[in-house]
Write a protein that holds these residues in place. Sequence first.
Motif, PDB file in Angstrom:
ATOM      1  N   LYS A 338       0.811  -1.215   0.000  1.00  0.00           N
ATOM      2  CA  LYS A 338       0.000   0.000   0.000  1.00  0.00           C
ATOM      3  C   LYS A 338       0.848   1.270   0.000  1.00  0.00           C
ATOM      4  O   LYS A 338       0.584   2.164  -0.808  1.00  0.00           O
ATOM      5  N   PRO A 339       1.875   1.393   0.868  1.00  0.00           N
ATOM      6  CA  PRO A 339       2.671   2.622   0.839  1.00  0.00           C
ATOM      7  C   PRO A 339       3.262   2.910  -0.544  1.00  0.00           C
ATOM      8  O   PRO A 339       3.238   4.068  -0.995  1.00  0.00           O
ATOM      9  N   CYS A 340       3.765   1.884  -1.222  1.00  0.00           N
ATOM     10  CA  CYS A 340       4.342   2.104  -2.553  1.00  0.00           C
ATOM     11  C   CYS A 340       3.267   2.498  -3.565  1.00  0.00           C
ATOM     12  O   CYS A 340       3.485   3.360  -4.409  1.00  0.00           O
ATOM     13  N   GLN A 341       2.082   1.858  -3.457  1.00  0.00           N
ATOM     14  CA  GLN A 341       0.979   2.179  -4.355  1.00  0.00           C
ATOM     15  C   GLN A 341       0.586   3.645  -4.209  1.00  0.00           C
ATOM     16  O   GLN A 341       0.415   4.362  -5.181  1.00  0.00           O
ATOM     17  N   ILE A 342       0.454   4.084  -2.964  1.00  0.00           N
ATOM     18  CA  ILE A 342       0.034   5.472  -2.692  1.00  0.00           C
ATOM     19  C   ILE A 342       1.083   6.433  -3.240  1.00  0.00           C
ATOM     20  O   ILE A 342       0.747   7.459  -3.827  1.00  0.00           O
ATOM     21  N   SER A 343       2.363   6.103  -3.080  1.00  0.00           N
ATOM     22  CA  SER A 343       3.371   7.054  -3.545  1.00  0.00           C
ATOM     23  C   SER A 343       3.380   7.131  -5.074  1.00  0.00           C
ATOM     24  O   SER A 343       3.595   8.202  -5.633  1.00  0.00           O
ATOM     25  N   VAL A 344       3.085   6.004  -5.752  1.00  0.00           N
ATOM     26  CA  VAL A 344       2.975   6.042  -7.219  1.00  0.00           C
ATOM     27  C   VAL A 344       1.818   6.957  -7.635  1.00  0.00           C
ATOM     28  O   VAL A 344       1.959   7.807  -8.524  1.00  0.00           O
ATOM     29  N   PHE A 349      -0.145  12.703  -9.593  1.00  0.00           N
ATOM     30  CA  PHE A 349      -1.114  13.811  -9.493  1.00  0.00           C
ATOM     31  C   PHE A 349      -0.789  14.920 -10.490  1.00  0.00           C
ATOM     32  O   PHE A 349      -1.678  15.566 -11.036  1.00  0.00           O
ATOM     33  N   ALA A 350       0.487  15.146 -10.755  1.00  0.00           N
ATOM     34  CA  ALA A 350       0.903  16.250 -11.633  1.00  0.00           C
ATOM     35  C   ALA A 350       0.596  15.956 -13.101  1.00  0.00           C
ATOM     36  O   ALA A 350       0.595  16.869 -13.925  1.00  0.00           O
ATOM     37  N   ASN A 351       0.317  14.693 -13.426  1.00  0.00           N
ATOM     38  CA  ASN A 351       0.164  14.318 -14.834  1.00  0.00           C
ATOM     39  C   ASN A 351      -1.256  14.382 -15.375  1.00  0.00           C
ATOM     40  O   ASN A 351      -1.491  14.029 -16.516  1.00  0.00           O
ATOM     41  N   TRP A 352      -2.214  14.745 -14.535  1.00  0.00           N
ATOM     42  CA  TRP A 352      -3.584  14.858 -15.047  1.00  0.00           C
ATOM     43  C   TRP A 352      -4.318  15.975 -14.317  1.00  0.00           C
ATOM     44  O   TRP A 352      -3.971  16.321 -13.196  1.00  0.00           O
ATOM     45  N   THR A 353      -5.355  16.524 -14.968  1.00  0.00           N
ATOM     46  CA  THR A 353      -6.250  17.458 -14.286  1.00  0.00           C
ATOM     47  C   THR A 353      -7.582  17.493 -14.998  1.00  0.00           C
ATOM     48  O   THR A 353      -7.661  17.281 -16.209  1.00  0.00           O
ATOM     49  N   SER A 354      -8.630  17.733 -14.225  1.00  0.00           N
ATOM     50  CA  SER A 354      -9.977  17.829 -14.792  1.00  0.00           C
ATOM     51  C   SER A 354     -10.198  19.253 -15.275  1.00  0.00           C
ATOM     52  O   SER A 354     -11.178  19.534 -15.961  1.00  0.00           O
ATOM     53  N   GLY A 355      -9.351  20.165 -14.845  1.00  0.00           N
ATOM     54  CA  GLY A 355      -9.550  21.568 -15.167  1.00  0.00           C
ATOM     55  C   GLY A 355     -10.314  22.281 -14.057  1.00  0.00           C
ATOM     56  O   GLY A 355     -10.488  23.491 -14.071  1.00  0.00           O
ATOM     57  N   ASN A 356     -10.800  21.503 -13.076  1.00  0.00           N
ATOM     58  CA  ASN A 356     -11.534  22.095 -11.957  1.00  0.00           C
ATOM     59  C   ASN A 356     -10.876  21.617 -10.667  1.00  0.00           C
ATOM     60  O   ASN A 356     -10.772  20.413 -10.409  1.00  0.00           O
ATOM     61  N   GLU A 357     -10.469  22.564  -9.836  1.00  0.00           N
ATOM     62  CA  GLU A 357      -9.714  22.234  -8.630  1.00  0.00           C
ATOM     63  C   GLU A 357     -10.481  21.311  -7.693  1.00  0.00           C
ATOM     64  O   GLU A 357      -9.928  20.357  -7.145  1.00  0.00           O
ATOM     65  N   LYS A 358     -11.771  21.624  -7.536  1.00  0.00           N
ATOM     66  CA  LYS A 358     -12.583  20.836  -6.600  1.00  0.00           C
ATOM     67  C   LYS A 358     -12.710  19.386  -7.065  1.00  0.00           C
ATOM     68  O   LYS A 358     -12.623  18.455  -6.253  1.00  0.00           O
TER      69      LYS A 358
END
Length: 685
Positions: A338-344, A349-358
């Motif tokens: 789990k710790p390794c999965q979470i860190s991956v 997080f930096a590689n995708w965005t919905s365009g909406n912060e919320k």
Amino acid sequence: MVLNDYFCKTCGKIYTDVHNEWCIFCQINDIEQNFANWTSGNEKVDETIQEMQLKIGNITDIIFKWVPYGQFINIKKIGKSTFTTVHSAIWTDGLKYNFEKHEWERKSNKRVTLKCLYDLHGLKEIKSYTIAILRGVPKIYGITQNPDTNDFVMVLQGRIYCEKCGDKYTVLKFKWCKPCQINDLKQNFTNWTSGNEKIDEFIQEMQLKIESSNDRIVEWIPYNQFNDIKKIGNDDITTIYTAVWINGPLEYHGKNKKEQERIPNEKVILKYLYNSQNNINEFLNELKLFLNYRFNFPTLCGVSQNPDTKEYIIVHQDGSYCKDCAGAFTNISDKWCKPCQISVLKKNFANWTSGNEKIDEIIQEGQLKIKTYSDRIIEWISYDKFKNINEIGKDDFAELYSAIWKDGTLYYNSGKVGLIKIPDNKVMLKRFYNSRDITNEFFNEVKSSINKNEICGISQNPTTEDYIIVYKFNNYCQKCGYKYITYGWCKTCYINNLKYNFTTWTSGNKKVDEFIQEMQLNIKSHNDVIFEWIPYNQFNDIKEIHIDDFTTVRSAIWTDGPLCGYNYGYILKRNFYKKVALKCLHNSQNNTIELLNEVKLYSINKNDKSNIRIYGISQDPDTKDYILVFQDSYCEKCGKTYANANAKDLSYKWCNPCHIDNLKQNFTNWTSGNEKIDNFIQTMQ
Ligand SMILES: [Zn+2]
Ligand SMILES: [Zn+2]
Ligand SMILES: [Zn+2]
Ligand SMILES: [Zn+2]
Ligand SMILES: [Zn+2]
């Protein structure tokens, strides 16, 4: 397959096993016809054999036999005791089921076990064996008689008794005998030592705790047994290495797993505990954690010691530690950390965005909530990843579509040890009206579906800018698009289908029709029987069981049988040729109130084993009396229902009054020769 192929060429009934063209009615007929062609010479034994023969239920079941003793050769005693009653033998006229050809064929060298029955009370033991394929239960082929001793002898599956000690194998499949294994280990205690008495005691205790052939035999492993030692990580008190164990662990392997052998060059994990040579008690405490089985705990192979530093080492099976962080896996059997999965996920997080912060926050939070390796990982899915979008339903807040998700769900694959995608996933899109500003309906549904781990991701319609929740398709009815209450069962569509059928039947009485319709519309789960109107011509093979002033009880075979399930969430399925009980209420044609009150005494839930299940109402075409149709629950001997204070499960068909009668009648058939003993046995029974 043409329809004709479903019916037995001899008797015309539907085949019990259509694929193999096997008809239980004809099979039993054959068996009964053959009763006259053999006898054991003893009435009780004959009865038992007949009873076992009629238990047949599948083409692969053994037809229990009376076997002449002359068909056995190479009869050899098993075990050392002179009183043993167990022999191995070759049956020259045995049978074997050929699963490729789907037929029984002769086997002239079939290995069997012959086990003597001391007296006829021993016939009960036959029930602890099986004529069917039942994992872990030895097969029984028949009964024979030793011509020298006149003892009756059971003919059982070969190799079920340990040839060393004569006891039954502890694990039949692997021919594993626990007492002999423990004996071997004990004998070997003098051949090894760790040099420390307490560690020796621990290893011995672990060895003697062995319960099955699958258990690891914990050993003292000399350090020179390890090769290719590589460090993978450390913390304040331990260092973790991988290594190759040259001789390897003791295991059952090979095609039949009958031999215990070492598996050489086995990869293992070495866990060094700092300064353990000076802190033996702490090391022992760590070891003692292994004395009790603990779920998801690394498997212990043994204990070793570094000859230079004198540090003690715990040797684990490979695959219990994460190679990236050197911590024990969160889930060992699936190698998930789990710790390794979470860190991956965090790094990504930096590689995708919905365009909406919320929305980004909701998705990130959802990803970090992952609990087990099989949890679906929620994602932002851009709308162009969907194809074949079709509307399937709508309500006040949202519209539902089915679609194909070209990339597919992200999930953890233990074989590949990492995240993978399964493309062309069918999904359900739920578009929330005017959700551009994140409506409460949308927000609440996202939260609750994340908690239930039902959600694949969030998307957005590029034209309306409405947000969309993406669900796995299987949880939804393919007809109406609403969520199944029980997996694969859509109550709405099921009830609609029943309603649609209302015009196809009538009892001829409006009150009765309305009552039946109400019963149908009130079903609560997929386990409820659909109460129905059953035309009397649906019943065959009608036999009277019991008659009194108010009722007549009959048994019958209901040709179509009860509604027992569903396909595609709502298409009704039946259980053909069901044996049922018919309870005819005398003079009920004018008394529907009493009839309908009586119905309410029974249960419609299939999981309710202690109440009699009711299927519907019928009517005698001659007398016009109404008939209640329910579960086959009457004793055919005495006419009483099986339901009594002792019967917890009606499917056992246990009739206490008849059982006691039976025993009483038997009192006259036997005697121990001593009146007091006879009295004692009778009261015990
Ligand atoms: Zn037939
Ligand atoms: Zn043994
Ligand atoms: Zn890790
Ligand atoms: Zn539906
Ligand atoms: Zn009875």
